[in-house]
Design a protein around this motif. Structure first.
Motif, PDB file in Angstrom:
ATOM      1  N   HIS A  23      38.853  56.469  25.098  1.00 35.57           N
ATOM      2  CA  HIS A  23      38.908  56.351  23.636  1.00 35.57           C
ATOM      3  C   HIS A  23      39.130  54.905  23.208  1.00 35.57           C
ATOM      4  CE1 HIS A  23      39.723  60.699  24.019  1.00 35.57           C
ATOM      5  NE2 HIS A  23      39.107  60.757  22.849  1.00 35.57           N
ATOM      6  N   ASP A  24      38.638  54.568  22.032  1.00 40.28           N
ATOM      7  CA  ASP A  24      38.759  53.205  21.522  1.00 40.28           C
ATOM      8  C   ASP A  24      40.211  52.758  21.376  1.00 40.28           C
ATOM      9  OD1 ASP A  24      36.024  52.835  21.465  1.00 40.28           O
ATOM     10  OD2 ASP A  24      35.826  53.358  19.342  1.00 40.28           O
ATOM     11  N   GLU A  25      41.118  53.688  21.018  1.00 40.52           N
ATOM     12  CA  GLU A  25      42.534  53.308  20.881  1.00 40.52           C
ATOM     13  C   GLU A  25      43.098  52.842  22.215  1.00 40.52           C
ATOM     14  OE1 GLU A  25      42.348  57.334  20.246  1.00 40.52           O
ATOM     15  OE2 GLU A  25      40.785  56.248  19.183  1.00 40.52           O
ATOM     16  N   VAL A  26      42.652  53.475  23.295  1.00 43.58           N
ATOM     17  CA  VAL A  26      43.123  53.084  24.628  1.00 43.58           C
ATOM     18  C   VAL A  26      42.483  51.757  25.022  1.00 43.58           C
ATOM     19  CG1 VAL A  26      43.236  53.747  27.064  1.00 43.58           C
ATOM     20  CG2 VAL A  26      43.552  55.471  25.277  1.00 43.58           C
ATOM     21  N   LYS A  27      41.195  51.582  24.745  1.00 40.54           N
ATOM     22  CA  LYS A  27      40.533  50.313  25.058  1.00 40.54           C
ATOM     23  C   LYS A  27      41.223  49.146  24.359  1.00 40.54           C
ATOM     24  CE  LYS A  27      35.928  52.141  25.916  1.00 40.54           C
ATOM     25  NZ  LYS A  27      34.530  52.187  25.457  1.00 40.54           N
ATOM     26  N   ALA A  28      41.741  49.389  23.173  1.00 39.83           N
ATOM     27  CA  ALA A  28      42.429  48.327  22.423  1.00 39.83           C
ATOM     28  C   ALA A  28      43.754  47.933  23.061  1.00 39.83           C
ATOM     29  CB  ALA A  28      42.648  48.775  20.984  1.00 39.83           C
ATOM     30  N   MET A  29      44.301  48.768  23.940  1.00 43.84           N
ATOM     31  CA  MET A  29      45.570  48.454  24.591  1.00 43.84           C
ATOM     32  C   MET A  29      45.448  47.275  25.554  1.00 43.84           C
ATOM     33  SD  MET A  29      47.065  52.157  25.581  1.00 43.84           S
ATOM     34  CE  MET A  29      47.769  53.247  24.370  1.00 43.84           C
ATOM     35  N   LEU A  30      44.309  47.155  26.230  1.00 48.12           N
ATOM     36  CA  LEU A  30      44.067  46.056  27.174  1.00 48.12           C
ATOM     37  C   LEU A  30      42.885  45.250  26.653  1.00 48.12           C
ATOM     38  CD1 LEU A  30      44.435  47.910  30.599  1.00 48.12           C
ATOM     39  CD2 LEU A  30      46.154  46.590  29.359  1.00 48.12           C
ATOM     40  N   ARG A  31      43.192  44.223  25.919  1.00 43.65           N
ATOM     41  CA  ARG A  31      42.136  43.441  25.285  1.00 43.65           C
ATOM     42  C   ARG A  31      41.364  42.626  26.312  1.00 43.65           C
ATOM     43  NH1 ARG A  31      45.694  40.493  20.946  1.00 43.65           N
ATOM     44  NH2 ARG A  31      46.897  40.286  22.834  1.00 43.65           N
ATOM     45  N   PRO A  32      40.044  42.583  26.171  1.00 37.74           N
ATOM     46  CA  PRO A  32      39.245  41.752  27.078  1.00 37.74           C
ATOM     47  C   PRO A  32      39.611  40.284  26.898  1.00 37.74           C
ATOM     48  CG  PRO A  32      37.832  43.156  25.718  1.00 37.74           C
ATOM     49  CD  PRO A  32      39.223  43.292  25.205  1.00 37.74           C
ATOM     50  N   VAL A  33      39.671  39.581  27.996  1.00 41.32           N
ATOM     51  CA  VAL A  33      39.980  38.159  27.974  1.00 41.32           C
ATOM     52  C   VAL A  33      38.667  37.406  28.080  1.00 41.32           C
ATOM     53  CG1 VAL A  33      41.204  36.311  29.173  1.00 41.32           C
ATOM     54  CG2 VAL A  33      42.184  38.614  29.099  1.00 41.32           C
ATOM     55  N   ASP A  34      38.435  36.463  27.192  1.00 43.59           N
ATOM     56  CA  ASP A  34      37.217  35.660  27.226  1.00 43.59           C
ATOM     57  C   ASP A  34      37.380  34.590  28.302  1.00 43.59           C
ATOM     58  OD1 ASP A  34      34.983  34.139  26.824  1.00 43.59           O
ATOM     59  OD2 ASP A  34      35.261  33.904  24.674  1.00 43.59           O
ATOM     60  N   ALA A  35      36.576  34.693  29.322  1.00 46.60           N
ATOM     61  CA  ALA A  35      36.676  33.754  30.450  1.00 46.60           C
ATOM     62  C   ALA A  35      35.392  32.957  30.575  1.00 46.60           C
ATOM     63  CB  ALA A  35      36.935  34.520  31.732  1.00 46.60           C
ATOM     64  N   ARG A  36      35.522  31.690  30.384  1.00 51.82           N
ATOM     65  CA  ARG A  36      34.373  30.793  30.553  1.00 51.82           C
ATOM     66  C   ARG A  36      33.152  31.254  29.779  1.00 51.82           C
ATOM     67  NH1 ARG A  36      34.352  31.436  36.604  1.00 51.82           N
ATOM     68  NH2 ARG A  36      35.764  33.070  36.052  1.00 51.82           N
ATOM     69  N   GLY A  37      33.363  31.813  28.607  1.00 55.06           N
ATOM     70  CA  GLY A  37      32.242  32.174  27.748  1.00 55.06           C
ATOM     71  C   GLY A  37      31.752  33.599  27.862  1.00 55.06           C
ATOM     72  N   TRP A  38      32.308  34.386  28.775  1.00 53.13           N
ATOM     73  CA  TRP A  38      31.928  35.792  28.820  1.00 53.13           C
ATOM     74  C   TRP A  38      33.172  36.658  28.861  1.00 53.13           C
ATOM     75  CZ3 TRP A  38      30.934  32.771  33.213  1.00 53.13           C
ATOM     76  CH2 TRP A  38      31.630  33.129  34.353  1.00 53.13           C
ATOM     77  N   SER A  39      33.039  37.851  28.351  1.00 52.22           N
ATOM     78  CA  SER A  39      34.180  38.755  28.218  1.00 52.22           C
ATOM     79  C   SER A  39      34.409  39.521  29.516  1.00 52.22           C
ATOM     80  CB  SER A  39      33.905  39.741  27.093  1.00 52.22           C
ATOM     81  OG  SER A  39      34.873  40.751  27.082  1.00 52.22           O
ATOM     82  N   CYS A  40      35.663  39.862  29.782  1.00 52.54           N
ATOM     83  CA  CYS A  40      35.981  40.674  30.959  1.00 52.54           C
ATOM     84  C   CYS A  40      36.078  42.152  30.566  1.00 52.54           C
ATOM     85  CB  CYS A  40      37.276  40.208  31.608  1.00 52.54           C
ATOM     86  SG  CYS A  40      38.749  40.652  30.688  1.00 52.54           S
ATOM     87  N   GLU A  41      35.449  42.504  29.464  1.00 49.92           N
ATOM     88  CA  GLU A  41      35.508  43.884  28.977  1.00 49.92           C
ATOM     89  C   GLU A  41      35.111  44.891  30.050  1.00 49.92           C
ATOM     90  OE1 GLU A  41      33.720  46.599  25.333  1.00 49.92           O
ATOM     91  OE2 GLU A  41      33.072  44.532  25.553  1.00 49.92           O
ATOM     92  N   SER A  42      34.159  44.532  30.888  1.00 51.18           N
ATOM     93  CA  SER A  42      33.659  45.479  31.887  1.00 51.18           C
ATOM     94  C   SER A  42      34.258  45.275  33.280  1.00 51.18           C
ATOM     95  CB  SER A  42      32.138  45.378  31.971  1.00 51.18           C
ATOM     96  OG  SER A  42      31.771  44.097  32.461  1.00 51.18           O
ATOM     97  N   TYR A  43      35.217  44.372  33.433  1.00 52.13           N
ATOM     98  CA  TYR A  43      35.798  44.123  34.748  1.00 52.13           C
ATOM     99  C   TYR A  43      36.431  45.403  35.303  1.00 52.13           C
ATOM    100  CZ  TYR A  43      35.377  39.012  34.613  1.00 52.13           C
ATOM    101  OH  TYR A  43      34.907  37.726  34.601  1.00 52.13           O
ATOM    102  N   SER A  44      36.241  45.629  36.579  1.00 49.20           N
ATOM    103  CA  SER A  44      36.716  46.876  37.190  1.00 49.20           C
ATOM    104  C   SER A  44      38.236  47.030  37.110  1.00 49.20           C
ATOM    105  CB  SER A  44      36.235  46.980  38.639  1.00 49.20           C
ATOM    106  OG  SER A  44      36.704  45.896  39.398  1.00 49.20           O
ATOM    107  N   GLU A  45      38.985  45.914  37.173  1.00 46.75           N
ATOM    108  CA  GLU A  45      40.445  46.010  37.056  1.00 46.75           C
ATOM    109  C   GLU A  45      40.828  46.616  35.710  1.00 46.75           C
ATOM    110  OE1 GLU A  45      38.590  43.165  37.666  1.00 46.75           O
ATOM    111  OE2 GLU A  45      39.977  41.599  38.303  1.00 46.75           O
ATOM    112  N   ARG A  46      40.187  46.129  34.651  1.00 49.35           N
ATOM    113  CA  ARG A  46      40.467  46.622  33.305  1.00 49.35           C
ATOM    114  C   ARG A  46      40.067  48.081  33.176  1.00 49.35           C
ATOM    115  NH1 ARG A  46      37.587  46.801  28.219  1.00 49.35           N
ATOM    116  NH2 ARG A  46      39.105  46.839  26.510  1.00 49.35           N
ATOM    117  N   VAL A  47      38.876  48.411  33.672  1.00 48.94           N
ATOM    118  CA  VAL A  47      38.378  49.787  33.572  1.00 48.94           C
ATOM    119  C   VAL A  47      39.306  50.750  34.313  1.00 48.94           C
ATOM    120  CG1 VAL A  47      36.457  51.330  34.115  1.00 48.94           C
ATOM    121  CG2 VAL A  47      36.000  49.038  33.242  1.00 48.94           C
ATOM    122  N   ALA A  48      39.752  50.379  35.515  1.00 41.97           N
ATOM    123  CA  ALA A  48      40.642  51.248  36.296  1.00 41.97           C
ATOM    124  C   ALA A  48      41.945  51.514  35.544  1.00 41.97           C
ATOM    125  CB  ALA A  48      40.934  50.629  37.658  1.00 41.97           C
TER     126      ALA A  48
END
Length: 132
Positions: A23-48
């Motif tokens: 759910h979007d409320e849960v996704k908002a709990m761990l905000r993607p960090v912008d690293a060198r111009g791209w987002s870590c939104e899809s990083y496996s650590e975040r997803v897990a």
């Protein structure tokens, strides 16, 4: 653990993705960090960790997160980046009672503890000064 109840997940391979079932409320709990111009939104650590938070909320209710306790074990195929560390810090801030244990390989030389035969760098490439 939450109020004497446990949540246990089977070992799961979590590839990089956009956490489709979260759910979007849960996704908002761990905000993607912008690293060198791209987002870590899809990083496996975040997803897990998002999938774990989603499972805890489904099992114990939306308000359980700050009161969870226990541990999470993660294996990563390569060392964690600064953005991954940022995700872990956010998780620990949200869930201070949950310990994170991380194991990793180098990805360039090993995979699940086994050597990778196809990686062969020259002496020049092995030098730290090659990349500066």
């Amino acid at each position: 653990w939450y109020q004497g109840k446990s949540l246990s997940k089977e070992l799961t391979l979590v590839p990089s993705s956009f956490a489709e079932g979260v759910h979007d409320e849960v996704k908002a709990m761990l905000r993607p960090v912008d690293a060198r111009g791209w987002s870590c939104e899809s990083y496996s650590e975040r997803v897990a960790l998002l999938e774990l938070l989603e499972a805890a909320r489904e099992e114990f209710g939306d308000e359980c997160v700050p009161d969870l306790s226990g541990w999470v074990r993660l294996y990563h195929s390569h060392h964690t980046s600064v953005t991954g560390i940022g995700i872990f810090c956010q998780f620990r801030r949200l869930v201070p009672g949950v310990k994170i244990e991380i194991e990793f390989d180098s990805a360039w030389y090993t995979w699940a503890g086994e050597p990778r035969q196809f990686t062969a760098l020259s002496d020049k490439e092995e030098s730290l000064f090659y990349y500066s």
